[in-house]
Scaffold this active site. Structure first.
Site, PDB file in Angstrom:
ATOM      1  N   ARG A 108      65.982  75.791  30.684  1.00  0.00           N
ATOM      2  CA  ARG A 108      67.112  75.489  31.584  1.00  0.00           C
ATOM      3  C   ARG A 108      67.747  76.823  31.920  1.00  0.00           C
ATOM      4  O   ARG A 108      68.223  77.536  31.030  1.00  0.00           O
ATOM      5  CB  ARG A 108      68.121  74.563  30.900  1.00  0.00           C
ATOM      6  CG  ARG A 108      69.419  74.451  31.659  1.00  0.00           C
ATOM      7  CD  ARG A 108      70.299  73.313  31.189  1.00  0.00           C
ATOM      8  NE  ARG A 108      69.767  72.040  31.624  1.00  0.00           N
ATOM      9  CZ  ARG A 108      70.467  70.898  31.613  1.00  0.00           C
ATOM     10  NH1 ARG A 108      71.717  70.877  31.209  1.00  0.00           N
ATOM     11  NH2 ARG A 108      69.912  69.773  32.029  1.00  0.00           N
ATOM     12  N   HIS A 135      66.022  69.783  39.642  1.00  0.00           N
ATOM     13  CA  HIS A 135      66.091  69.116  38.332  1.00  0.00           C
ATOM     14  C   HIS A 135      65.032  68.004  38.311  1.00  0.00           C
ATOM     15  O   HIS A 135      65.350  66.823  38.245  1.00  0.00           O
ATOM     16  CB  HIS A 135      67.496  68.549  38.142  1.00  0.00           C
ATOM     17  CG  HIS A 135      67.847  68.215  36.725  1.00  0.00           C
ATOM     18  ND1 HIS A 135      66.998  68.445  35.656  1.00  0.00           N
ATOM     19  CD2 HIS A 135      68.968  67.644  36.182  1.00  0.00           C
ATOM     20  CE1 HIS A 135      67.588  68.042  34.546  1.00  0.00           C
ATOM     21  NE2 HIS A 135      68.772  67.554  34.832  1.00  0.00           N
ATOM     22  N   GLN A 138      64.953  65.104  35.636  1.00  0.00           N
ATOM     23  CA  GLN A 138      65.971  64.075  35.852  1.00  0.00           C
ATOM     24  C   GLN A 138      65.462  63.017  36.832  1.00  0.00           C
ATOM     25  O   GLN A 138      65.650  61.808  36.627  1.00  0.00           O
ATOM     26  CB  GLN A 138      67.248  64.725  36.416  1.00  0.00           C
ATOM     27  CG  GLN A 138      68.340  63.722  36.750  1.00  0.00           C
ATOM     28  CD  GLN A 138      68.906  63.052  35.512  1.00  0.00           C
ATOM     29  OE1 GLN A 138      69.300  63.727  34.575  1.00  0.00           O
ATOM     30  NE2 GLN A 138      68.944  61.722  35.490  1.00  0.00           N
ATOM     31  N   ASP A 226      76.698  62.906  41.698  1.00  0.00           N
ATOM     32  CA  ASP A 226      76.633  63.848  40.574  1.00  0.00           C
ATOM     33  C   ASP A 226      77.947  64.620  40.599  1.00  0.00           C
ATOM     34  O   ASP A 226      78.729  64.516  41.565  1.00  0.00           O
ATOM     35  CB  ASP A 226      75.407  64.785  40.761  1.00  0.00           C
ATOM     36  CG  ASP A 226      75.207  65.766  39.608  1.00  0.00           C
ATOM     37  OD1 ASP A 226      75.790  65.557  38.528  1.00  0.00           O
ATOM     38  OD2 ASP A 226      74.458  66.757  39.804  1.00  0.00           O
ATOM     39  N   CYS A 265      73.339  61.210  36.995  1.00  0.00           N
ATOM     40  CA  CYS A 265      72.541  61.884  35.953  1.00  0.00           C
ATOM     41  C   CYS A 265      73.354  62.185  34.706  1.00  0.00           C
ATOM     42  O   CYS A 265      72.775  62.378  33.634  1.00  0.00           O
ATOM     43  CB  CYS A 265      71.903  63.152  36.504  1.00  0.00           C
ATOM     44  SG  CYS A 265      73.107  64.435  36.943  1.00  0.00           S
ATOM     45  N   ARG A 293      65.527  59.373  30.255  1.00  0.00           N
ATOM     46  CA  ARG A 293      65.173  60.793  30.156  1.00  0.00           C
ATOM     47  C   ARG A 293      64.134  60.975  29.048  1.00  0.00           C
ATOM     48  O   ARG A 293      63.158  61.704  29.206  1.00  0.00           O
ATOM     49  CB  ARG A 293      66.420  61.656  29.844  1.00  0.00           C
ATOM     50  CG  ARG A 293      67.472  61.734  30.930  1.00  0.00           C
ATOM     51  CD  ARG A 293      66.962  62.349  32.221  1.00  0.00           C
ATOM     52  NE  ARG A 293      66.376  63.661  32.043  1.00  0.00           N
ATOM     53  CZ  ARG A 293      67.052  64.808  31.955  1.00  0.00           C
ATOM     54  NH1 ARG A 293      68.358  64.814  32.040  1.00  0.00           N
ATOM     55  NH2 ARG A 293      66.416  65.966  31.799  1.00  0.00           N
TER      56      ARG A 293
HETATM   57  N1   CP Z   1      71.505  64.999  33.136  1.00  0.00           N
HETATM   58  C1   CP Z   1      71.337  66.088  32.363  1.00  0.00           C
HETATM   59  O1   CP Z   1      70.479  66.929  32.627  1.00  0.00           O
HETATM   60  O2   CP Z   1      72.174  66.154  31.298  1.00  0.00           O
HETATM   61  P1   CP Z   1      72.368  67.380  30.314  1.00  0.00           P
HETATM   62  O3   CP Z   1      73.060  68.470  31.101  1.00  0.00           O
HETATM   63  O4   CP Z   1      73.244  66.847  29.218  1.00  0.00           O
HETATM   64  O5   CP Z   1      71.046  67.832  29.829  1.00  0.00           O
HETATM   65  N1  NVA Z   2      74.190  69.345  39.123  1.00  0.00           N
HETATM   66  C1  NVA Z   2      74.536  69.434  37.715  1.00  0.00           C
HETATM   67  C2  NVA Z   2      73.595  68.610  36.915  1.00  0.00           C
HETATM   68  C3  NVA Z   2      73.903  68.556  35.447  1.00  0.00           C
HETATM   69  C4  NVA Z   2      72.895  67.770  34.673  1.00  0.00           C
HETATM   70  C5  NVA Z   2      74.530  70.871  37.266  1.00  0.00           C
HETATM   71  O1  NVA Z   2      73.642  71.633  37.684  1.00  0.00           O
HETATM   72  O2  NVA Z   2      75.426  71.253  36.523  1.00  0.00           O
END
Ligand code: CP
Ligand code: NVA
Length: 308
Positions: A108, A135, A138, A226, A265, A293
């Site tokens: 990530r 993502h 997701q 989101d 999400c 997930r």
């Molecule tokens: N939806 C998602 O990716 O959650 P986290 O940021 O908790 O991993």
């Molecule tokens: N769009 C959000 C998703 C978190 C899971 C971010 O990037 O923070």
């Protein structure tokens, strides 16, 4: 060829369908089991997943960790800040070294270019656990959730409300691959990546920009939103003000199809992008989405290792 999962197009429609089917089967096969019990066939016994986090995570971190365990493997979770990566060791060298220790790397990161560089220099599969651009993991869970709730993907009408962000980019990518349609309702200046939209359209998806939130939601099968401020973005007052007309509340939700489902999400900000009555309401499937997930990650891992 090493199979990376940086975006959904790395897999393509047939593999995505196979992954969803496998997730449905594996989920059903272990219904009622303790969560730490390994799947009967233990398909990834002996495999180690390394995970690098440059940003916070609850779902991605725990679901991938549980996914590899349920498949018979183990994991190593690394905070980028406490790695040499966090004090300047190059992404390429990190990729070379980790490839000697682990069988796959999930990362990530704040910058999509970094995951591309990691994949270029790694000799094991690299998985996108969220970047500023996309993502895909997701959206695998989202597609699984939609199907599980009785909706076929082809021709599905999905309305996205709020910020044009990484999650939306992957939804749009999925639309082109799996042949559904996306109505994008975002304020001016907060549009999503045009390259994803152009590709989805070229693949036959109907992707439309609709400024009016009620119009976008009208007759939709799925309503999704989101956070208005993604990790690493500036939380400006202007942005929240611009987003307010795109809040998913009961009144807006009432314009969708009566059997429409609501996706998010998570993490959610009750009272911002969605009201508590929608998040906790009868049309919300956000807890199934979060659970999925785990089931989706297992399929992604199996695909990366050539087992699907
Ligand atoms: N939806 C998602 O990716 O959650 P986290 O940021 O908790 O991993
Ligand atoms: N769009 C959000 C998703 C978190 C899971 C971010 O990037 O923070």
């Amino acid at each position: 060829m090493t199979r990376n999962f940086l975006n959904l197009s790395d897999a393509g429609p047939d593999a995505i369908a196979a992954m969803i089917n496998d997730a449905i089967d594996r989920k059903a096969a272990r219904a009622g089991w303790p969560k730490g019990k390994i799947d009967g066939d233990s398909p990834l016994a002996g495999h180690v997943l390394g995970m690098i986090f440059e940003k916070n995570s609850t779902r991605t971190r725990v679901s991938f960790d549980m996914a590899i365990r349920q498949l018979g493997g183990t994991s190593i979770v690394m905070d980028a800040g406490s790695m040499q990566l966090g004090r300047g060791e190059s992404v390429a060298d990190t990729a070379r070294v980790l490839s000697r220790y682990v069988d796959a790397i999930m990362i990530r990161t704040d910058d999509h270019a970094k995951i591309e560089e990691l994949a270029e220099h790694a000799t094991v599969p690299v998985i996108n656990g969220l970047t500023d651009l996309s993502h895909p993991c997701q959206i695998m869970a989202d597609l699984l959730t939609v199907i599980e709730h009785g909706k076929a993907l082809p021709g599905l009408e999905i309305a996205w409300l709020g910020d044009g962000n990484n999650v939306l980019n992957s939804i749009v990518e999925a639309a082109g691959l799996m042949k559904f349609n996306v109505r994008i309702a975002v304020p001016q200046g907060y549009e999503s990546d045009s390259a994803f939209i152009d590709t989805a359209k070229a693949n036959g998806a109907n992707v439309t920009m609709i400024r009016d939130a009620a119009e976008a939601v009208s007759g939709a099968d799925i309503v999704v939103t989101d956070t208005w401020v993604s990790m690493g973005q500036e939380n400006t007052h202007n942005k929240l003000g611009a987003m307010m007309p795109y809040q998913v509340n009961e009144k807006l939700m009432a314009g969708a199809k009566p059997d429409a489902k609501f996706l998010h999400c998570l993490p959610a900000h009750r009272g911002e992008e969605a009201t508590a009555d929608v998040l906790d309401g009868a049309q919300s499937v956000i807890w199934d989405e979060a659970e999925n997930r785990l089931h989706a990650q297992k399929s992604i891992l199996l695909w990366c290792f050539g087992k699907l």
